[in-house]
Design a protein around this motif. Sequence first.
Motif, PDB file in Angstrom:
ATOM      1  N   GLY A  61      34.992  49.260-151.162  1.00 33.85           N
ATOM      2  CA  GLY A  61      33.640  48.986-151.621  1.00 33.85           C
ATOM      3  C   GLY A  61      32.664  48.785-150.488  1.00 33.85           C
ATOM      4  O   GLY A  61      31.607  48.166-150.664  1.00 33.85           O
ATOM      5  N   PHE A  62      32.999  49.308-149.302  1.00 32.94           N
ATOM      6  CA  PHE A  62      32.149  49.138-148.126  1.00 32.94           C
ATOM      7  C   PHE A  62      31.013  50.159-148.059  1.00 32.94           C
ATOM      8  O   PHE A  62      30.162  50.070-147.173  1.00 32.94           O
ATOM      9  CB  PHE A  62      32.973  49.254-146.851  1.00 32.94           C
ATOM     10  N   LEU A  63      31.007  51.144-148.961  1.00 31.04           N
ATOM     11  CA  LEU A  63      30.007  52.201-148.938  1.00 31.04           C
ATOM     12  C   LEU A  63      29.091  52.088-150.149  1.00 31.04           C
ATOM     13  O   LEU A  63      29.544  51.788-151.254  1.00 31.04           O
ATOM     14  CB  LEU A  63      30.689  53.579-148.940  1.00 31.04           C
ATOM     15  N   ASP A  64      27.803  52.333-149.937  1.00 33.33           N
ATOM     16  CA  ASP A  64      26.842  52.351-151.030  1.00 33.33           C
ATOM     17  C   ASP A  64      26.925  53.725-151.696  1.00 33.33           C
ATOM     18  O   ASP A  64      26.498  54.721-151.118  1.00 33.33           O
ATOM     19  CB  ASP A  64      25.430  52.085-150.495  1.00 33.33           C
ATOM     20  N   ARG A  65      27.458  53.753-152.884  1.00 37.65           N
ATOM     21  CA  ARG A  65      27.707  55.042-153.541  1.00 37.65           C
ATOM     22  C   ARG A  65      26.431  55.772-153.918  1.00 37.65           C
ATOM     23  O   ARG A  65      26.463  56.964-154.221  1.00 37.65           O
ATOM     24  CB  ARG A  65      28.596  54.823-154.773  1.00 37.65           C
ATOM     25  N   ASN A  66      25.305  55.068-153.905  1.00 37.27           N
ATOM     26  CA  ASN A  66      24.019  55.718-154.176  1.00 37.27           C
ATOM     27  C   ASN A  66      23.433  56.369-152.928  1.00 37.27           C
ATOM     28  O   ASN A  66      22.513  57.178-153.031  1.00 37.27           O
ATOM     29  CB  ASN A  66      23.015  54.692-154.721  1.00 37.27           C
ATOM     30  N   LEU A  67      23.950  56.006-151.758  1.00 35.76           N
ATOM     31  CA  LEU A  67      23.410  56.524-150.506  1.00 35.76           C
ATOM     32  C   LEU A  67      24.363  57.443-149.761  1.00 35.76           C
ATOM     33  O   LEU A  67      23.943  58.223-148.914  1.00 35.76           O
ATOM     34  CB  LEU A  67      23.021  55.355-149.582  1.00 35.76           C
ATOM     35  N   VAL A  68      25.657  57.323-150.067  1.00 36.76           N
ATOM     36  CA  VAL A  68      26.653  58.120-149.344  1.00 36.76           C
ATOM     37  C   VAL A  68      26.865  59.447-150.058  1.00 36.76           C
ATOM     38  O   VAL A  68      27.195  59.487-151.245  1.00 36.76           O
ATOM     39  CB  VAL A  68      27.983  57.365-149.239  1.00 36.76           C
ATOM     40  N   ARG A 212      22.282  44.031-136.877  1.00 36.46           N
ATOM     41  CA  ARG A 212      20.902  44.353-137.241  1.00 36.46           C
ATOM     42  C   ARG A 212      20.724  44.184-138.757  1.00 36.46           C
ATOM     43  O   ARG A 212      21.564  44.594-139.548  1.00 36.46           O
ATOM     44  CB  ARG A 212      20.565  45.788-136.839  1.00 36.46           C
ATOM     45  N   SER A 213      19.613  43.616-139.159  1.00 39.00           N
ATOM     46  CA  SER A 213      19.370  43.339-140.580  1.00 39.00           C
ATOM     47  C   SER A 213      19.305  44.609-141.414  1.00 39.00           C
ATOM     48  O   SER A 213      19.691  44.620-142.589  1.00 39.00           O
ATOM     49  CB  SER A 213      18.073  42.537-140.742  1.00 39.00           C
ATOM     50  N   GLU A 214      18.843  45.713-140.792  1.00 38.45           N
ATOM     51  CA  GLU A 214      18.709  46.958-141.551  1.00 38.45           C
ATOM     52  C   GLU A 214      20.060  47.578-141.921  1.00 38.45           C
ATOM     53  O   GLU A 214      20.131  48.467-142.766  1.00 38.45           O
ATOM     54  CB  GLU A 214      17.858  47.979-140.787  1.00 38.45           C
ATOM     55  N   ASN A 215      21.145  47.100-141.290  1.00 39.25           N
ATOM     56  CA  ASN A 215      22.467  47.620-141.651  1.00 39.25           C
ATOM     57  C   ASN A 215      22.746  47.428-143.139  1.00 39.25           C
ATOM     58  O   ASN A 215      23.392  48.254-143.784  1.00 39.25           O
ATOM     59  CB  ASN A 215      23.570  46.903-140.865  1.00 39.25           C
ATOM     60  N   ALA A 216      22.273  46.306-143.680  1.00 40.62           N
ATOM     61  CA  ALA A 216      22.604  45.936-145.062  1.00 40.62           C
ATOM     62  C   ALA A 216      21.996  46.875-146.092  1.00 40.62           C
ATOM     63  O   ALA A 216      22.451  46.894-147.246  1.00 40.62           O
ATOM     64  CB  ALA A 216      22.146  44.505-145.334  1.00 40.62           C
ATOM     65  N   ARG A 225      27.156  43.277-145.988  1.00 33.69           N
ATOM     66  CA  ARG A 225      26.784  42.144-146.832  1.00 33.69           C
ATOM     67  C   ARG A 225      27.987  41.257-147.160  1.00 33.69           C
ATOM     68  O   ARG A 225      27.893  40.370-148.006  1.00 33.69           O
ATOM     69  CB  ARG A 225      26.123  42.643-148.122  1.00 33.69           C
ATOM     70  N   GLN A 226      29.102  41.478-146.478  1.00 32.76           N
ATOM     71  CA  GLN A 226      30.280  40.634-146.675  1.00 32.76           C
ATOM     72  C   GLN A 226      30.003  39.208-146.190  1.00 32.76           C
ATOM     73  O   GLN A 226      29.137  38.977-145.351  1.00 32.76           O
ATOM     74  CB  GLN A 226      31.478  41.215-145.908  1.00 32.76           C
ATOM     75  N   GLU A 227      30.776  38.263-146.711  1.00 36.73           N
ATOM     76  CA  GLU A 227      30.584  36.859-146.340  1.00 36.73           C
ATOM     77  C   GLU A 227      30.865  36.609-144.865  1.00 36.73           C
ATOM     78  O   GLU A 227      30.163  35.846-144.206  1.00 36.73           O
ATOM     79  CB  GLU A 227      31.499  35.986-147.204  1.00 36.73           C
TER      80      GLU A 227
END
Length: 271
Positions: A61-68, A212-216, A225-227
């Motif tokens: 679940g490390f990838l954003d499926r809407n962006l990848v 970097r904040s933009e990574n999220a 965005r992991q803890e």
Amino acid sequence: MAEASSRFSFARLDTNLIAPPVYMSAGIDGSLTIVARGDHIPLRYRRAMHAFRFAQYWKLGFLDRNLVGIDEYAAEVAGAPPGREYHTMVLDRASGYAAAYVYMTLPDPAASGVPFTLEKEYDVTVGETVAKGMGRDRTWEAKRLVRRIGIPWSDLARNAPWWALLGLSFLTVRLWENGELESFVADGAREGSPQMFEHLGFAVDCSEERPRSENASGPYGPMWRQERIPVAYSCMTYRDHESHLRRVETLLKGNRGMSVRKQLSAWRQDD
């Protein structure tokens, strides 16, 4: 795609290499660990390795499926120029499936300012604020340490990430002895890979810079965005480091049911 990548058989990888591996070792846990340079690995295996690590990130679940999309997948599978990358693959000898994997590459061989992945993800400069004083042309980058998602818990599952980092450690010593490496950089949660490398005998220097904040909000956003907040760090080897690595290798070869971390931690306390 994810399931097919996890079920690719690497059973004949060792016999299909174009040149001898940098490192190879088998354990009582059913593992076979192989370290080889990219241009010594047939293309079908090399592509399968890149696809395997991408698939594990997908399953985690490390990838954003809407962006990848296909572009991100193609870039991951392409990798670096084969002569500047090394693959460490831990296999399950019974099935031929990958159990764990880690990757190392030389991003800036001409010290011309080609960015490291680490420099894109953190406000750091290799050779200045991380791996301080080291030449960029002899600083390598380790990344993509993964264990196969869904592997049944066993001695193999317990040992596999340690085998992967041990293989990379032997590679580091060889590159250092050949004058090709001064240090390598990577990132991970403090109690994760940085601590593991300390147990493997490296001098580890962690940066205080946050990601970097933009990574999220990027394609790998869920990972960022992991803890647990990762840190950028560098590792240096030294003369006679191999003797410690051989001791760890002996431990792993015969390990049944023992926590590797606890054992290596006990060694450090005794030293």
